[in-house]
Write a protein that holds these residues in place. Structure first.
Motif, PDB file in Angstrom:
ATOM      1  N   VAL A   1      -3.609   0.761  -8.062  1.00  0.00           N
ATOM      2  CA  VAL A   1      -2.428  -0.031  -6.890  1.00  0.00           C
ATOM      3  C   VAL A   1      -3.713  -0.313  -5.846  1.00  0.00           C
ATOM      4  CG1 VAL A   1      -0.620   0.177  -5.790  1.00  0.00           C
ATOM      5  CG2 VAL A   1      -0.790   1.035  -8.184  1.00  0.00           C
ATOM      6  N   ILE A   2      -3.547  -1.440  -5.415  1.00  0.00           N
ATOM      7  CA  ILE A   2      -4.168  -2.070  -3.966  1.00  0.00           C
ATOM      8  C   ILE A   2      -3.260  -2.574  -3.193  1.00  0.00           C
ATOM      9  CG2 ILE A   2      -6.368  -2.153  -5.384  1.00  0.00           C
ATOM     10  CD1 ILE A   2      -6.058  -5.164  -5.223  1.00  0.00           C
ATOM     11  N   LEU A   3      -3.681  -2.990  -1.917  1.00  0.00           N
ATOM     12  CA  LEU A   3      -2.882  -3.793  -1.208  1.00  0.00           C
ATOM     13  C   LEU A   3      -3.416  -5.099  -0.833  1.00  0.00           C
ATOM     14  CD1 LEU A   3      -0.254  -3.054   0.549  1.00  0.00           C
ATOM     15  CD2 LEU A   3      -1.688  -2.671   2.716  1.00  0.00           C
ATOM     16  N   ALA A   4      -2.559  -6.185  -1.094  1.00  0.00           N
ATOM     17  CA  ALA A   4      -2.927  -7.660  -0.730  1.00  0.00           C
ATOM     18  C   ALA A   4      -2.210  -8.116   0.586  1.00  0.00           C
ATOM     19  CB  ALA A   4      -2.396  -8.434  -1.900  1.00  0.00           C
ATOM     20  N   VAL A   5      -2.864  -8.427   1.644  1.00  0.00           N
ATOM     21  CA  VAL A   5      -2.547  -8.646   2.958  1.00  0.00           C
ATOM     22  C   VAL A   5      -2.982  -9.992   3.421  1.00  0.00           C
ATOM     23  CG1 VAL A   5      -2.736  -7.819   5.220  1.00  0.00           C
ATOM     24  CG2 VAL A   5      -2.960  -6.359   3.466  1.00  0.00           C
ATOM     25  N   PRO A   6      -1.893 -10.749   3.741  1.00  0.00           N
ATOM     26  CA  PRO A   6      -2.119 -12.235   4.395  1.00  0.00           C
ATOM     27  C   PRO A   6      -3.409 -12.213   5.163  1.00  0.00           C
ATOM     28  CG  PRO A   6       0.059 -11.813   3.925  1.00  0.00           C
ATOM     29  CD  PRO A   6      -0.512 -10.536   4.182  1.00  0.00           C
TER      30      PRO A   6
ATOM     31  N   PRO B   1       4.911  -5.584   8.047  1.00  0.00           N
ATOM     32  CA  PRO B   1       6.078  -6.273   6.974  1.00  0.00           C
ATOM     33  C   PRO B   1       5.391  -6.299   5.495  1.00  0.00           C
ATOM     34  CG  PRO B   1       5.176  -8.302   7.902  1.00  0.00           C
ATOM     35  CD  PRO B   1       4.183  -7.155   8.636  1.00  0.00           C
ATOM     36  N   PHE B   2       6.529  -5.668   4.613  1.00  0.00           N
ATOM     37  CA  PHE B   2       5.927  -5.353   3.087  1.00  0.00           C
ATOM     38  C   PHE B   2       6.764  -6.119   2.281  1.00  0.00           C
ATOM     39  CE2 PHE B   2       3.830  -1.747   4.838  1.00  0.00           C
ATOM     40  CZ  PHE B   2       2.398  -1.934   4.217  1.00  0.00           C
ATOM     41  N   LEU B   3       6.335  -6.773   1.299  1.00  0.00           N
ATOM     42  CA  LEU B   3       6.708  -7.347   0.219  1.00  0.00           C
ATOM     43  C   LEU B   3       6.850  -6.187  -1.128  1.00  0.00           C
ATOM     44  CD1 LEU B   3       5.176 -10.925   0.087  1.00  0.00           C
ATOM     45  CD2 LEU B   3       7.172  -9.967   1.251  1.00  0.00           C
ATOM     46  N   MET B   4       8.062  -5.595  -1.282  1.00  0.00           N
ATOM     47  CA  MET B   4       7.925  -4.664  -2.374  1.00  0.00           C
ATOM     48  C   MET B   4       8.798  -4.742  -3.436  1.00  0.00           C
ATOM     49  SD  MET B   4       6.687  -1.749  -0.623  1.00  0.00           S
ATOM     50  CE  MET B   4       7.293  -0.244  -0.968  1.00  0.00           C
ATOM     51  N   LEU B   5       8.359  -4.361  -4.824  1.00  0.00           N
ATOM     52  CA  LEU B   5       9.012  -4.464  -5.916  1.00  0.00           C
ATOM     53  C   LEU B   5      10.376  -3.587  -5.685  1.00  0.00           C
ATOM     54  CD1 LEU B   5       6.302  -4.719  -8.746  1.00  0.00           C
ATOM     55  CD2 LEU B   5       7.224  -6.150  -7.188  1.00  0.00           C
TER      56      LEU B   5
ATOM     57  N   GLN C   1       5.349  -8.222  -9.988  1.00  0.00           N
ATOM     58  CA  GLN C   1       4.260  -8.330  -8.929  1.00  0.00           C
ATOM     59  C   GLN C   1       3.689  -9.809  -8.591  1.00  0.00           C
ATOM     60  OE1 GLN C   1       0.705  -5.832  -9.748  1.00  0.00           O
ATOM     61  NE2 GLN C   1       1.826  -4.752 -11.268  1.00  0.00           N
ATOM     62  N   LEU C   2       3.777 -10.449  -9.708  1.00  0.00           N
ATOM     63  CA  LEU C   2       3.279 -11.871  -9.513  1.00  0.00           C
ATOM     64  C   LEU C   2       4.162 -12.675  -8.536  1.00  0.00           C
ATOM     65  CD1 LEU C   2       0.904 -13.412 -10.780  1.00  0.00           C
ATOM     66  CD2 LEU C   2       2.619 -14.369 -12.686  1.00  0.00           C
ATOM     67  N   ALA C   3       5.168 -12.404  -8.418  1.00  0.00           N
ATOM     68  CA  ALA C   3       5.925 -13.113  -7.445  1.00  0.00           C
ATOM     69  C   ALA C   3       5.407 -12.390  -5.896  1.00  0.00           C
ATOM     70  CB  ALA C   3       7.440 -12.805  -7.505  1.00  0.00           C
TER      71      ALA C   3
ATOM     72  N   ALA D   1       2.522  -8.226   3.259  1.00  0.00           N
ATOM     73  CA  ALA D   1       1.499  -7.398   2.301  1.00  0.00           C
ATOM     74  C   ALA D   1       2.250  -6.822   1.260  1.00  0.00           C
ATOM     75  CB  ALA D   1       0.913  -6.004   3.190  1.00  0.00           C
ATOM     76  N   ALA D   2       1.679  -6.909   0.083  1.00  0.00           N
ATOM     77  CA  ALA D   2       2.261  -6.457  -1.294  1.00  0.00           C
ATOM     78  C   ALA D   2       1.322  -5.587  -1.864  1.00  0.00           C
ATOM     79  CB  ALA D   2       2.423  -7.576  -1.909  1.00  0.00           C
ATOM     80  N   PHE D   3       2.019  -4.452  -2.522  1.00  0.00           N
ATOM     81  CA  PHE D   3       1.445  -3.468  -3.316  1.00  0.00           C
ATOM     82  C   PHE D   3       1.151  -4.126  -4.576  1.00  0.00           C
ATOM     83  CE2 PHE D   3       2.840  -0.655  -0.071  1.00  0.00           C
ATOM     84  CZ  PHE D   3       1.612   0.185   0.137  1.00  0.00           C
ATOM     85  N   ILE D   4      -0.120  -4.460  -5.183  1.00  0.00           N
ATOM     86  CA  ILE D   4      -0.414  -4.962  -6.549  1.00  0.00           C
ATOM     87  C   ILE D   4      -1.306  -4.283  -7.207  1.00  0.00           C
ATOM     88  CG2 ILE D   4       0.306  -7.176  -5.579  1.00  0.00           C
ATOM     89  CD1 ILE D   4      -2.644  -7.729  -5.741  1.00  0.00           C
ATOM     90  N   SER D   5      -1.584  -4.594  -8.489  1.00  0.00           N
ATOM     91  CA  SER D   5      -2.693  -3.850  -9.320  1.00  0.00           C
ATOM     92  C   SER D   5      -3.982  -4.576  -8.866  1.00  0.00           C
ATOM     93  CB  SER D   5      -2.383  -3.624 -10.745  1.00  0.00           C
ATOM     94  OG  SER D   5      -2.027  -4.971 -11.303  1.00  0.00           O
TER      95      SER D   5
END
Length: 312
Positions: free
Chosen positions: A158-163, A199-203, A233-235, A246-250
């Motif tokens: 799991v990693i973090l994707a940040v704009p 700010p986070f985008l969470m599942l 996750q894709l969304a 930011a989103a936690f994704i794989s």
């Protein structure tokens, strides 16, 4: 080896062509002659020849090899003729990026099998496995081991994707990565506390990624500021690219999806980011021929391409 010796009429030459030593081949011949109680090669001539018993022995050896060849051809043909239906399910990430290369290889080898693919969340996948409407499910969460058999074939983090537009990237500059950088074994790990005000985008709750994200944030000493809750996750990955948070994704998603130059990625300094992608099926399920065939082609953990982004 005996056929080669009969063809070459020279033990040393035959041994060389079969990539074994001359003494080894000579010993094999002596043992065979001891078993049948007669000589196979006439060593009184140069080049050597076959005795009468030797000619019978060689004819039998040729027949044995032909039988073996016929059997192999039959088994290969039978394998090609496997028919039926194989139904697999997974979240959109897995049906879009993980399963396609595996299904392509399977379909090429077993063209008679009809493939069906279902997209569903983890809870629904378990229901479908129980109902028998699904043969296999691909997921990165833990299924009850007493109920489901698991075949792990890939590890992920799991990693973090940040704009890139967010100011936090300046403070975290030494840790930020592109998708290509994720392939490096030397990629630095960022302290998650740097992103406490992001700010986070969470599942949605009940998802393994959501549960890990909450634990990671708690261990970093903060509660995430959730802007949106999503199903896939894709969304989250797509919306992060548009700057919504930011989103936690794989890293599987980051390495497999089309590269998004609007994002930076951060590896997180916590062992809880590690997890497996597995193929699950119901333990009490009688495996069909297509199911057994698919399992036989499944890569072992670590054999899959860990950095597909490099190929693009």
């Amino acid at each position: 080896c005996f056929l080669k010796a009969a063809e070459c009429r020279n033990i040393s030459k035959a041994a060389g062509q079969m990539y074994i030593s001359q003494p080894s081949l000579s010993q094999m011949i002596r043992k065979a002659e001891g078993r049948i109680g007669m000589t196979i090669f006439d060593r009184s001539t140069s080049p050597i020849g076959l005795t009468e018993a030797g000619r019978a022995y060689i004819r039998a050896a040729e027949q044995v090899l032909q039988i073996e060849s016929d059997l192999r051809r039959y088994l290969d043909d039978a394998e090609q003729c496997i028919t039926g239906v194989l139904t697999l399910g997974g979240a959109m990430l897995f049906t879009s990026y993980v399963l396609p290369p595996m299904l392509s290889a399977f379909s090429e080898r077993y063209p008679g099998v009809e493939l069906r693919l279902h997209e569903a969340p983890t809870a629904r996948l378990k229901e479908q496995l129980q109902e028998g409407s699904l043969d296999f499910a691909v997921d990165n969460s833990a299924f009850e081991p007493a109920v489901y058999e698991a075949r792990t074939f890939k590890r992920e983090q799991v990693i973090l994707a940040v704009p890139r537009t967010l100011a936090v990237n300046e403070r975290a500059g030494r840790y930020r990565l592109t998708a290509r950088d994720l392939c490096s074994g030397e990629a630095p790990h960022a302290p998650l506390a740097l992103f406490r005000d992001t700010p986070f985008l969470m599942l949605k709750e009940g998802n393994d990624t959501r549960e890990r994200a909450e634990r990671l944030c708690a261990q970093a000493g903060f509660s995430p500021k959730i802007r949106l809750q999503l199903d896939q996750q894709l969304a989250a990955y797509t919306l992060a690219g548009y700057g919504l948070g930011a989103a936690f994704i794989s890293d599987t998603l980051a390495l497999s999806a089309p590269p998004d130059e609007r994002l930076y990625f951060y590896r997180i300094d916590n062992p809880d980011v590690e997890r497996s992608i597995s193929l699950f099926y119901k333990r009490t399920r009688v495996l069909s021929a297509p199911m057994r065939a698919f399992l036989s082609l499944l890569p072992s953990d670590g054999e899959t391409d860990s950095c597909p982004v490099v190929q693009r």
